[in-house]
Design an enzyme around this catalytic site. Structure first.
Site, mmCIF file in Angstrom:
data_model
loop_
_atom_site.group_PDB
_atom_site.id
_atom_site.type_symbol
_atom_site.label_atom_id
_atom_site.label_comp_id
_atom_site.label_asym_id
_atom_site.label_seq_id
_atom_site.Cartn_x
_atom_site.Cartn_y
_atom_site.Cartn_z
ATOM 1 N N SER A 129 25.796 -31.496 -102.875
ATOM 2 C CA SER A 129 25.783 -32.808 -103.527
ATOM 3 C C SER A 129 24.345 -33.316 -103.630
ATOM 4 O O SER A 129 23.917 -33.833 -104.660
ATOM 5 C CB SER A 129 26.642 -33.782 -102.716
ATOM 6 O OG SER A 129 26.507 -35.087 -103.190
ATOM 7 N N ARG A 136 29.530 -35.732 -93.586
ATOM 8 C CA ARG A 136 30.334 -34.862 -94.448
ATOM 9 C C ARG A 136 30.060 -33.397 -94.109
ATOM 10 O O ARG A 136 28.954 -33.068 -93.637
ATOM 11 C CB ARG A 136 29.914 -35.147 -95.901
ATOM 12 C CG ARG A 136 30.596 -34.326 -96.958
ATOM 13 C CD ARG A 136 30.086 -34.765 -98.334
ATOM 14 N NE ARG A 136 30.741 -34.088 -99.419
ATOM 15 C CZ ARG A 136 30.487 -34.303 -100.715
ATOM 16 N NH1 ARG A 136 29.580 -35.217 -101.057
ATOM 17 N NH2 ARG A 136 31.119 -33.648 -101.657
ATOM 18 N N LYS A 161 25.050 -38.797 -99.261
ATOM 19 C CA LYS A 161 26.071 -37.959 -99.916
ATOM 20 C C LYS A 161 27.371 -37.885 -99.132
ATOM 21 O O LYS A 161 28.111 -36.924 -99.216
ATOM 22 C CB LYS A 161 25.514 -36.543 -100.188
ATOM 23 C CG LYS A 161 24.325 -36.549 -101.093
ATOM 24 C CD LYS A 161 24.719 -37.059 -102.456
ATOM 25 C CE LYS A 161 23.577 -37.574 -103.250
ATOM 26 N NZ LYS A 161 24.018 -38.384 -104.387
#
Ligand SMILES: Nc1ncnc2c1ncn2[C@@H]1O[C@H](COP(=O)(O)OS(=O)(=O)O)[C@@H](OP(=O)(O)O)[C@H]1O
Length: 475
Positions: free
Chosen positions: A295, A287, A190
């Site tokens: 996500s 991230r 993700k």
């Protein structure tokens, strides 16, 4: 967008489940879901319990797997295996570095770096997009191009297993020939890994796997890269890593694959993959952890068991999941096992930003010693442009597929209370700070800016809160 079998994107699930563990899991799960339920009202509670139980089982499964592998390795060590002896000699830069092979491989990488370092405009012009892949330069491993294939190419041509690739890498190459395979994108899930992989696969100097997520070393090798099944090795080398295509290009193309379970399983995989391909370059994208978790939760709506977000209780889901998500520990394992020069850590927020994205992509391609200005793009006005990252595998697509969103609709934000969000920040901040420290110590980026990028994400959510403390997360 790649089709992904359900379960593959699970938070804590090691994809390759051992039969015995699955059997135990199935029995326990059956026990939970078939337990007599006193009333209709309790059905959803049982379902919630089953899902909680599933996650618990997944965690236990991962722990059991790690424990089992450790025990097996220890047992081998007691038998005085070469592998264990190499581990004992570990100098912190990969467990084979003290062996002849390890030294040789390290020398190769250094030679390659020296010869190919600084790919810039001049080299790009020289290669003209055709795929020179390096600037020549003399090392004892390199030979001038001759009539036939290089000794390296000739040795590779007969390879049907991984050990053969490792041995072949000692043979002399012609200038500009890359080692096979060349790089892996190892995670994190993700963090725009699909977009990055597709972007690099579109580069004329890259012959990457046709499908993302082969998960060879995780699933097929059971997290033991030096013990992969023999028949699967040939398939992996030829079909996934595309040896015939790469030989066809006279080794001027980079062979690559992307499997996002590798990164997070650094403790299990980093040193093993180094033993097999000590010259490889490793790219990992990370991230902001809360956005990444959302996500992933949205992705998990694909699961037949229904994802945690089904009832939009994002806080409950995140509170359960976030403690088990961790960047710094697995990344430390990669740092332990690999020379720093072969690792590239990128921040999703930088790579996907309009301001810095182009530069980040160029930098990644320099790291790979390929032309940073390719693949060629054309602007709306017809002029040549610099390549940017397109967007694949989005949350919207996953939610649409699940029927949670209509075609063309974008996901809304996720409601959360300020105090709940602050509680989540307390969970993720320590790991974010540890990672920022690693970033500074190993010179991946400016660690202050790195942490600020994530703090900006956190502040953006806090800025949505109204006076009553109702906030929205927009990943
Ligand atoms: N260019 C660009 N800009 C902004 N965001 C981007 C971009 N490319 C991918 N993404 C987002 O990355 C998420 C998918 O990541 P992965 O491809 O790594 O997912 S996976 O683990 O392979 O399933 C997924 O995030 P969510 O939409 O939040 O789920 C993608 O939208």
């Amino acid at each position: 967008m790649k089709p992904r079998p359900s379960g593959k994107a699970g938070f804590c699930t090691p994809s390759r489940t051992r039969v015995a563990i699955v059997a135990i899991a199935a029995i326990v799960l059956l026990t939970v879901v078939t337990r007599p339920s006193p009333s209709v009202a309790s059905v959803s509670a049982v379902a919630g319990g089953a899902s909680k139980h599933r996650r618990q089982l997944e965690r236990e499964e991962q722990q059991q797997l790690e424990g089992k592998l450790r025990a097996e390795e220890e047992a081998e060590g007691e038998g005085g295996s070469v592998e264990q002896a190499e581990d004992d000699d570990d100098d912190g830069h990969g467990s084979t570095d003290d062996t002849d092979m390890g030294q040789h491989a390290a020398a190769q990488v250094e030679a390659q770096d020296a010869a190919e370092r600084g790919w810039g405009e001049e080299q790009a012009a020289e290669a003209g997009g055709g795929g020179g892949g390096g600037t020549g330069g003399g090392t004892n491993l390199r030979k001038q191009w001759g009539e036939g294939p290089s000794e390296y190419a000739a040795a590779l041509a007969g390879c049907t297993d991984l050990a053969c690739l490792t041995m072949a890498a000692q043979k002399p190459r012609y200038p500009g020939q890359f080692l096979f395979p060349s790089f892996f994108v190892v995670g994190w899930q993700k963090s725009a890994t699909t977009s990055l992989f597709f972007h690099l696969r579109g580069h004329p100097q890259v012959a990457a796997a046709h499908t993302k997520e082969p998960e060879f070393f995780s699933e097929q090798c059971g997290y033991r890269p030096t013990h992969c099944p023999q028949d699967a090795q040939e398939e992996y080398i030829h079909r996934v890593l595309r040896l015939p295509d790469v030989l066809e290009s006279q080794l001027t193309s980079l062979s690559a694959e992307a499997s996002t379970h590798y990164g997070r399983n650094g403790a299990l995989l980093a040193s093993g993959i180094h033993k097999v391909f000590p010259w490889l370059r490793i790219i990992a994208s990370v991230r902001e952890p809360i956005n990444r978790a959302i996500s992933m939760l949205a992705h998990n709506l694909d699961l037949s068991s229904k994802g945690c977000l089904t009832r939009r209780e994002v806080y409950t889901c995140l509170k359960k999941e976030l403690p088990g998500l961790n960047y710094s520990e697995p990344w430390e394992a990669w740092l332990q096992a690999w020379p720093r020069t072969q690792l590239y850590l990128v921040q999703y927020e930088n790579m996907t930003s309009e301001e810095s994205g182009v530069q980040v992509l160029q930098d990644i391609k320099r790291f790979l010693h390929i032309d940073p200005n390719l693949p060629a793009t054309v602007e709306d006005d017809g002029s040549a442009g610099l390549p940017t990252l397109s967007q694949h595998n989005t949350r919207a697509q996953h939610l649409q597929r699940k029927g949670e969103l209509k075609e063309g609709e974008e996901p809304e934000g996720w409601p959360i209370k300020r105090r709940q969000y602050e509680e989540l920040l307390d969970i993720v901040r320590p790991d974010a700070e540890r990672l920022a420290k690693l970033v500074r110590q190993h010179g991946f980026a400016d660690s202050k800016e790195w942490l600020e990028n994530w703090e900006m994400q956190w502040q953006a959510t806090l800025d949505t809160c109204d006076k009553r403390g109702n906030c929205m997360i927009f990943p």
